[in-house]
Design a protein around this motif. Structure first.
Motif, PDB file in Angstrom:
ATOM      1  N   GLU A 146       0.852  -1.184   0.000  1.00 22.42           N
ATOM      2  CA  GLU A 146       0.000   0.000   0.000  1.00 22.42           C
ATOM      3  C   GLU A 146       0.881   1.225   0.000  1.00 22.42           C
ATOM      4  O   GLU A 146       2.032   1.191   0.425  1.00 22.42           O
ATOM      5  N   TRP A 147       0.333   2.307  -0.501  1.00 21.46           N
ATOM      6  CA  TRP A 147       1.034   3.579  -0.522  1.00 21.46           C
ATOM      7  C   TRP A 147       0.397   4.481   0.526  1.00 21.46           C
ATOM      8  O   TRP A 147      -0.830   4.577   0.617  1.00 21.46           O
ATOM      9  N   ILE A 148       1.227   5.149   1.315  1.00 20.47           N
ATOM     10  CA  ILE A 148       0.758   5.979   2.429  1.00 20.47           C
ATOM     11  C   ILE A 148       0.974   7.447   2.082  1.00 20.47           C
ATOM     12  O   ILE A 148       2.058   7.850   1.655  1.00 20.47           O
ATOM     13  N   PHE A 149      -0.089   8.263   2.281  1.00 22.86           N
ATOM     14  CA  PHE A 149      -0.036   9.705   2.068  1.00 22.86           C
ATOM     15  C   PHE A 149      -0.397  10.380   3.376  1.00 22.86           C
ATOM     16  O   PHE A 149      -1.482  10.132   3.903  1.00 22.86           O
ATOM     17  N   GLY A 150       0.481  11.224   3.905  1.00 27.63           N
ATOM     18  CA  GLY A 150       0.170  11.865   5.171  1.00 27.63           C
ATOM     19  C   GLY A 150       0.753  13.256   5.285  1.00 27.63           C
ATOM     20  O   GLY A 150       1.636  13.653   4.528  1.00 27.63           O
ATOM     21  N   ASP A 151       0.248  13.976   6.266  1.00 26.46           N
ATOM     22  CA  ASP A 151       0.721  15.313   6.594  1.00 26.46           C
ATOM     23  C   ASP A 151       1.557  15.173   7.862  1.00 26.46           C
ATOM     24  O   ASP A 151       1.023  14.910   8.934  1.00 26.46           O
ATOM     25  N   THR A 152       2.864  15.343   7.737  1.00 26.88           N
ATOM     26  CA  THR A 152       3.757  15.098   8.882  1.00 26.88           C
ATOM     27  C   THR A 152       3.572  16.101  10.013  1.00 26.88           C
ATOM     28  O   THR A 152       4.091  15.896  11.100  1.00 26.88           O
ATOM     29  N   THR A 153       2.800  17.164   9.790  1.00 22.31           N
ATOM     30  CA  THR A 153       2.549  18.114  10.880  1.00 22.31           C
ATOM     31  C   THR A 153       1.342  17.711  11.716  1.00 22.31           C
ATOM     32  O   THR A 153       1.069  18.323  12.741  1.00 22.31           O
ATOM     33  N   GLN A 154       0.594  16.686  11.267  1.00 27.69           N
ATOM     34  CA  GLN A 154      -0.602  16.238  11.972  1.00 27.69           C
ATOM     35  C   GLN A 154      -0.372  14.820  12.509  1.00 27.69           C
ATOM     36  O   GLN A 154      -0.074  13.909  11.739  1.00 27.69           O
ATOM     37  N   THR A 155      -0.513  14.650  13.810  1.00 27.43           N
ATOM     38  CA  THR A 155      -0.336  13.322  14.403  1.00 27.43           C
ATOM     39  C   THR A 155      -1.560  12.951  15.221  1.00 27.43           C
ATOM     40  O   THR A 155      -2.313  13.819  15.673  1.00 27.43           O
ATOM     41  N   ASN A 156      -1.743  11.650  15.411  1.00 27.05           N
ATOM     42  CA  ASN A 156      -2.841  11.194  16.248  1.00 27.05           C
ATOM     43  C   ASN A 156      -2.376  11.139  17.701  1.00 27.05           C
ATOM     44  O   ASN A 156      -1.242  11.534  18.021  1.00 27.05           O
ATOM     45  N   GLU A 157      -3.219  10.647  18.581  1.00 28.79           N
ATOM     46  CA  GLU A 157      -2.922  10.585  20.010  1.00 28.79           C
ATOM     47  C   GLU A 157      -1.654   9.778  20.307  1.00 28.79           C
ATOM     48  O   GLU A 157      -0.966  10.009  21.295  1.00 28.79           O
ATOM     49  N   TRP A 158      -1.303   8.853  19.435  1.00 25.16           N
ATOM     50  CA  TRP A 158      -0.167   7.960  19.651  1.00 25.16           C
ATOM     51  C   TRP A 158       1.115   8.488  19.011  1.00 25.16           C
ATOM     52  O   TRP A 158       2.148   7.832  19.052  1.00 25.16           O
ATOM     53  N   GLY A 159       1.053   9.682  18.394  1.00 26.79           N
ATOM     54  CA  GLY A 159       2.240  10.264  17.776  1.00 26.79           C
ATOM     55  C   GLY A 159       2.483   9.815  16.347  1.00 26.79           C
ATOM     56  O   GLY A 159       3.510  10.137  15.757  1.00 26.79           O
ATOM     57  N   ASN A 160       1.547   9.058  15.770  1.00 25.31           N
ATOM     58  CA  ASN A 160       1.686   8.605  14.380  1.00 25.31           C
ATOM     59  C   ASN A 160       1.144   9.663  13.427  1.00 25.31           C
ATOM     60  O   ASN A 160       0.159  10.327  13.728  1.00 25.31           O
ATOM     61  N   THR A 161       1.771   9.780  12.278  1.00 26.86           N
ATOM     62  CA  THR A 161       1.312  10.715  11.257  1.00 26.86           C
ATOM     63  C   THR A 161      -0.071  10.312  10.770  1.00 26.86           C
ATOM     64  O   THR A 161      -0.301   9.165  10.412  1.00 26.86           O
ATOM     65  N   ARG A 162      -1.001  11.267  10.773  1.00 28.83           N
ATOM     66  CA  ARG A 162      -2.339  11.011  10.228  1.00 28.83           C
ATOM     67  C   ARG A 162      -2.201  10.905   8.708  1.00 28.83           C
ATOM     68  O   ARG A 162      -1.655  11.799   8.072  1.00 28.83           O
TER      69      ARG A 162
END
Length: 189
Positions: free
Chosen positions: A17-33
């Motif tokens: 799978e290919w992942i697209f995310g905004d590195t300035t936005q993280t979830n509660e666990w610190g992972n990139t949304r």
């Protein structure tokens, strides 16, 4: 990463799978949304290198291309490219112009292919030729979003001690099928 580096294909025997995310936005666990794109029922491109159709279908040389979003790049090919294989209206590589795709609004150009091997059961109609992709959240939420759904445990009145609620179901008409006259006479028989 640039647009040229985003041109990718997969081996169908090794799904990914290919992942697209905004590195300035993280979830509660610190992972990139992020979002994930997964190809479903999508074989490799069957257009060989050097084919006379490639000018019109040059996007089919890879499964995915990612470009920076631009209003004027809303469609990849023209309506007449099937009739202009050697001189198409659109050229995917005009969109891939070396821009950085890091922290940008992006367009993911996913190439959908299908391979149909005919059988006698396809006559007179082919039932299904499947291809597709899935776009799904990837570390986007803090927990399973289904946890926000209301509980479906329904308690009826007087099932629990001290419960004074009344059942208030909507009124609906009786569900009786209409009657039809099923008699028929054949004139002249």
């Amino acid at each position: 990463m640039t647009e040229e580096e985003s041109l990718m294909s997969i081996d169908p025997t090794k799904p990914k799978e290919w992942i697209f995310g905004d590195t300035t936005q993280t979830n509660e666990w610190g992972n990139t949304r992020a979002y994930a794109i997964r190809l479903d029922h999508n074989p490799s491109s069957v257009i060989p290198d050097g084919s006379h159709t490639l000018p019109a279908y040059n996007y089919a040389q890879q499964m995915l291309g990612v470009t920076v979003y631009k209003d004027e790049e809303s469609t990849l090919t023209g309506p007449y490219d099937l009739n202009r294989l050697d001189d198409p209206q659109g050229d995917f590589y005009n969109f891939v112009d070396g821009e950085s795709i890091v922290q940008q609004d992006l367009v993911a150009w996913v190439t959908m292919t299908s391979l149909h091997l005919p059988t006698s059961e396809n006559m007179p109609m082919t039932n299904a030729v499947m291809h597709g992709f899935t776009l799904a959240p990837h570390n986007f939420f803090d927990e399973n979003p289904a946890m926000d759904m209301p509980h479906y445990l329904r308690m009826h009145p007087v099932e629990a001690a001290g419960d004074t609620r009344m059942e208030d179901l909507p009124e609906v008409p009786m569900c009786i099928p209409p009657m039809f006259d099923t008699t028929h006479t054949f004139a002249g028989v």
